[in-house]
Design a protein around this motif. Structure first.
Motif, PDB file in Angstrom:
ATOM      1  N   THR A   1      31.135 -28.893  22.783  1.00 16.87           N
ATOM      2  CA  THR A   1      31.924 -27.662  22.663  1.00 16.87           C
ATOM      3  C   THR A   1      33.033 -27.844  21.617  1.00 16.87           C
ATOM      4  N   TYR A   2      33.615 -26.723  21.167  1.00 14.96           N
ATOM      5  CA  TYR A   2      34.667 -26.774  20.140  1.00 14.96           C
ATOM      6  C   TYR A   2      36.052 -26.942  20.755  1.00 14.96           C
ATOM      7  N   VAL A   3      36.346 -26.111  21.751  1.00 17.27           N
ATOM      8  CA  VAL A   3      37.694 -26.083  22.306  1.00 17.27           C
ATOM      9  C   VAL A   3      37.711 -26.710  23.705  1.00 17.27           C
ATOM     10  N   LEU A   4      36.720 -26.410  24.507  1.00 16.78           N
ATOM     11  CA  LEU A   4      36.666 -26.991  25.856  1.00 16.78           C
ATOM     12  C   LEU A   4      36.422 -28.495  25.746  1.00 16.78           C
ATOM     13  N   THR A   5      37.006 -29.236  26.674  1.00 16.53           N
ATOM     14  CA  THR A   5      36.807 -30.684  26.649  1.00 16.53           C
ATOM     15  C   THR A   5      35.470 -31.069  27.271  1.00 16.53           C
ATOM     16  N   SER A   6      34.968 -30.224  28.183  1.00 15.44           N
ATOM     17  CA  SER A   6      33.661 -30.523  28.780  1.00 15.44           C
ATOM     18  C   SER A   6      33.032 -29.229  29.276  1.00 15.44           C
ATOM     19  N   ASN A   7      31.765 -29.334  29.687  1.00 11.93           N
ATOM     20  CA  ASN A   7      31.065 -28.138  30.174  1.00 11.93           C
ATOM     21  C   ASN A   7      31.454 -27.781  31.610  1.00 11.93           C
ATOM     22  N   SER A   8      32.391 -28.582  32.187  1.00 17.15           N
ATOM     23  CA  SER A   8      32.839 -28.235  33.544  1.00 17.15           C
ATOM     24  C   SER A   8      34.334 -27.936  33.579  1.00 17.15           C
ATOM     25  N   GLU A   9      34.936 -27.768  32.384  1.00 13.26           N
ATOM     26  CA  GLU A   9      36.376 -27.461  32.349  1.00 13.26           C
ATOM     27  C   GLU A   9      36.675 -26.150  33.078  1.00 13.26           C
ATOM     28  N   VAL A  10      35.770 -25.199  32.969  1.00  9.78           N
ATOM     29  CA  VAL A  10      35.922 -23.945  33.712  1.00  9.78           C
ATOM     30  C   VAL A  10      34.908 -23.959  34.861  1.00  9.78           C
ATOM     31  N   ALA A  11      35.425 -23.758  36.053  1.00  9.76           N
ATOM     32  CA  ALA A  11      34.548 -23.829  37.226  1.00  9.76           C
ATOM     33  C   ALA A  11      33.876 -22.490  37.518  1.00  9.76           C
TER      34      ALA A  11
END
Lengths: 514, 301
Positions: A48-58
């Motif tokens: 991702t570009y801005v998110l640190t991981s694919n689970s940063e948003v639940a």
């Protein structure tokens, strides 16, 4: 008798002409729904570009498909929503069926074109600065010029991409099938793939896009509210999502959009229009050997467009790299090389051919248009649509192109205000496309176009020759329109190619394997 | 970015000079013809950006000039054919917009006297025009024309008193075709159209004149109204576009003096009110030559 014949002939000619005159059907681009050529099930792990991981948003787990609440949703699709569909609902289904990323980019370009009008001077001979807190006043906010639009599209595509990567991860985790795969009696009005339907990728894109666009175009909130509601409803009307797919997707998209906008808020754009810096820039350019510096040709004199846009954060390289790849010193006014470039323009000024005018017009993308970044955004979206890309792959494509375009804008503006060179109009030439109000070297069109064409050529290698030819033509168009010297365009193309290569390098390392 | 500009009402350029015009009640007798060559000049400093009358320092004074040969032929005493083709140039006194030049639209009209009784008459005219060259239509206000093909239906009423006083009134509906422009996308009606085809709104015009006509002299005062049927407005500080709803009201004077075969005419007009057009002052001067017998001409050849 002879008179009668003439009369009849004239009447026939008139009626024929009348028929052709009355036909005002516009041959608009039609974009249809499709099953993606590849569902890109590994996209959960794309970088991702801005998110640190694919689970940063639940995203909360959905109810099982055996749950009474879910069954009620299914029943509603079949027995309430489908039977009550109106022709307008069906139009909305077909429109949004072309693709969420595809349509939201189209909407963004439309808003860019709507807001791409330079402020008028007031009675004191000043140009009021658009006010984000009062977007519909005169002048409207924003003035969606090329740097502004490049940035808006980049954040839009990054938000779409990061949100979709996250969505793919939850789709894979929860694996809830789409309504018609659970209950075959659900009628669908769009093609249904095997992709898990929770959270809805279309609602994810809608929520993310909405969040970026209301920040970038704050005067359009009522319009965007309508679009958001329609985008979400269309999926339910079409029988391809239940409302809980949509609600979860919308929330995820909005949450990612908010994180991306938080980054945008501190990316340096707030200082891009710092006009206090220009005196120092002019002195610095003179120190570098530029004798004649740029001067606004407008009356009253208009401050240059975003002189400190170079302060904005880049995506695919750092500022030290930007300084390294900066185009070298342009030709100085009066030098033999400058005289040669000027002579070419003088000849066009005297005898512009119709073909030169056509090329200049085709690529003008000036005031009232979606700008050169919008032009290439449209090209990228059409290419992805033709290739039947999944939403997430479409978003990746758009983000690679858009970040390259924004980087191109930043690096080009840096060069423009580093050298501060005069436009050909300072030496008496006219223009057939309108004169941009900022320094000449290098050409923004050339830099934008080479950057985008380089990225597109990497993504769609079969069409590389065509993209390259388009970028060259876009570059030439600025010479034909008389607002750039040849060297501005040639050096802009070289610069843009390097900028595009950085976006490609990013794409090679994003885990997609594409 | 580009500066702001505005518009010319090109339509008024056409047919401003000849005696036998598509909107009047004068006919060339059978087997005679009249050739006219006129020079026209139309200029404005202010224009209506939507409803706002404004100047533009980046244009200064906008001038359109034209030279137009026209030929009116008496097919019969009640049926005339009129053709014309203007050559047009545009320029501004300030700013850096490149002037445009070229042959604009070839036009042809037939005018037919439907009824006549006691000085009262009713006439019908059908006209059509097509661009005569591949000029750029999308570079308003510098473009020499809008690039549309047109078809016009017109009704003209006239009353001539034996004293020489007369009145004419006319009304028309103008169908205007779509135009193919150089760009493949454009903004209109606050929407983006992803195509190179532009729908130009249809239009209507109306005209009333009172005058005096005796022997070699014609002199008249007129008022004209041109209105697009739909269209959008020039946005705040934006450029005009061919989809704009152009409207204007003009008043003017027309005169002709033709003692023998050779004659001259003149016309002056001023736009008093408008929408998405320049507030132009225009004039034209023409030289006329009447061929008394077309058959004779043919024999000589």
């Amino acid at each position: 008798m002879k008179n009668f014949k003439i009369k009849t002939l004239l009447l026939i000619a008139f009626v024929t002409l009348l028929n052709t005159s009355c036909d005002k059907t516009l041959d608009l681009e039609v974009a249809e729904a499709y099953i993606p050529a590849d569902l890109d099930l590994n996209a959960s792990n794309w970088k991702t570009y801005v998110l640190t991981s694919n689970s940063e948003v639940a995203v909360a787990a959905p109810k099982p498909t055996s749950d009474p609440a879910y069954l009620k949703e299914l029943d509603s699709l079949k027995n309430k929503i489908y039977p009550a569909l109106t022709p307008a609902n069906k139009d909305a289904i077909a429109y949004w069926g072309a693709g969420a990323v595809y349509r939201w980019n189209e909407i963004a370009r439309e808003l860019a074109a709507k807001y791409n009008v330079p402020p008028a001077s007031n009675a004191e001979g000043k140009y009021p600065v658009p006010d984000a807190a009062n977007p519909l006043a005169d002048p409207m906010f924003p003035f969606a010029n090329p740097p502004y639009t490049a940035r808006a599209l980049a954040y839009l595509n990054v938000a779409q991409y990061d949100a979709l990567v996250t969505a793919w991860s939850y789709k894979s985790k929860f694996g809830r099938k789409s309504p018609s795969k659970i209950d075959a009696s659900v009628k669908t009005l769009l093609p249904v793939s095997d992709l898990a339907s929770y959270p809805s990728e279309d609602a994810v894109v809608a929520g993310a896009s909405y969040t970026i666009l209301i920040a970038m175009f704050p005067g359009e909130i009522p319009y965007l509210d309508t679009k958001l509601a329609e985008a979400k409803n269309a999926r339910v009307w079409a029988g391809v999502n239940v409302p809980s797919d949509i609600t979860a997707g919308d929330a995820l998209g909005k949450a990612v959009g908010a994180k991306v906008m938080a980054k945008a808020k501190v990316d340096g754009m707030s200082t891009a229009n710092n006009q206090a810096l220009t005196a120092g820039m002019i002195e610095a350019a003179k120190g570098r050997g530029i004798k004649d510096t740029w001067l606004s040709q407008e009356s009253p004199i208009r401050p240059p467009m975003l002189p400190n846009y170079a302060a904005v954060a880049t995506w695919n390289f750092d500022k030290a790299t930007m300084a390294q790849i900066r185009p070298t010193m342009p030709y100085v006014v009066g030098s033999a090389e400058w005289n040669k470039d000027f002579a070419e323009l003088e000849e066009i000024n005297k005898n512009q051919t119709r073909e030169q005018a056509r090329i200049a017009n085709y690529w003008a993308d000036g005031a009232g248009s979606y700008t050169p970044p919008g032009h290439w955004n449209r090209e990228a979206a059409n290419q992805g649509h033709d290739a039947k890309f999944s939403e997430v792959r479409m978003a990746r494509t758009m983000a690679l192109v858009s970040t390259a375009l924004m980087d191109a804008g930043i690096a080009c503006w840096e060069a423009k205000f580093y050298y501060y060179t005069p436009r050909p109009q300072q030496f008496g030439l006219k223009t057939s496309v309108g004169l941009p109000n900022f320094p000449s070297y290098t050409s923004g069109h050339s830099t934008f176009s080479a950057a985008a064409a380089t990225v597109l050529s990497s993504l769609f290698p079969a069409n590389a020759t065509e993209f390259d030819a388009q970028a060259k033509e876009a570059s030439n168009s600025r010479v034909y329109g008389l607002i750039h010297y040849r060297v501005d365009c040639e050096m802009g193309l070289v610069h843009g190619k390097k900028i595009g290569d950085y976006a490609i390098a990013r794409g090679k390392l994003d885990g997609s394997g594409l | 970015m580009k500066k702001t500009f505005t518009i010319v009402v090109f339509l008024f350029i056409s047919f401003s000079a000849l005696a036998q015009m598509p909107h009047d009640a004068i006919y060339m007798p059978k087997n005679t013809a009249c050739l006219a060559v006129s020079y026209g000049n139309s200029s404005w400093k202010e224009y209506w950006e939507n409803t706002l009358l404004r100047e533009n320092l980046n244009m200064g004074k906008h001038t359109t000039q034209n030279v137009m040969p026209m030929l009116a032929v008496g097919v019969s005493d009640k049926l005339n054919v009129i053709i014309g083709l203007p050559y047009i140039t545009t320029k501004t006194s300030a700013g850096n917009l490149m002037g445009q030049k070229g042959f604009q639209d070839f036009s042809a009209w037939i005018k037919y006297k439907l009824v006549e009784k006691d000085g009262l008459a009713l006439h019908g005219a059908l006209g059509a025009s097509v661009p005569a060259s591949n000029y750029v239509a999308e570079f308003l206000p510098m473009s020499i024309g809008l690039g549309t093909k047109t078809a016009t239906g017109r009704i003209v009423a006239s009353y001539y008193h034996k004293s020489g006083a007369y009145f004419t009134g006319s009304a028309s509906y103008i169908f205007r075709s779509t135009v193919k422009i150089d760009k493949d996308g454009y903004q209109a009606y606050n929407k983006v159209y992803n195509t190179d085809i532009v729908a130009v709104p249809n239009a209507t015009d109306a005209r009333a004149a009172i005058g005096y006509s005796k022997k070699a002299i014609v002199t008249e005062l007129f008022a004209e109204r041109f209105t697009c049927v739909g269209g959008d407005n020039i946005r705040r500080n934006d450029m005009p576009f061919i989809t704009n709803n152009m409207q204007s009201t003009s008043i003017g004077w027309y005169g002709k003096f033709q003692p023998k075969n050779i004659g001259a005419n003149a016309r002056i007009a001023y736009v008093t009110n408008g929408l998405n057009v320049g507030q132009s002052m225009s004039y034209s001067l023409g030289i006329l030559y009447q061929f008394n017998s077309l058959k004779l001409l043919k024999q000589k050849n």
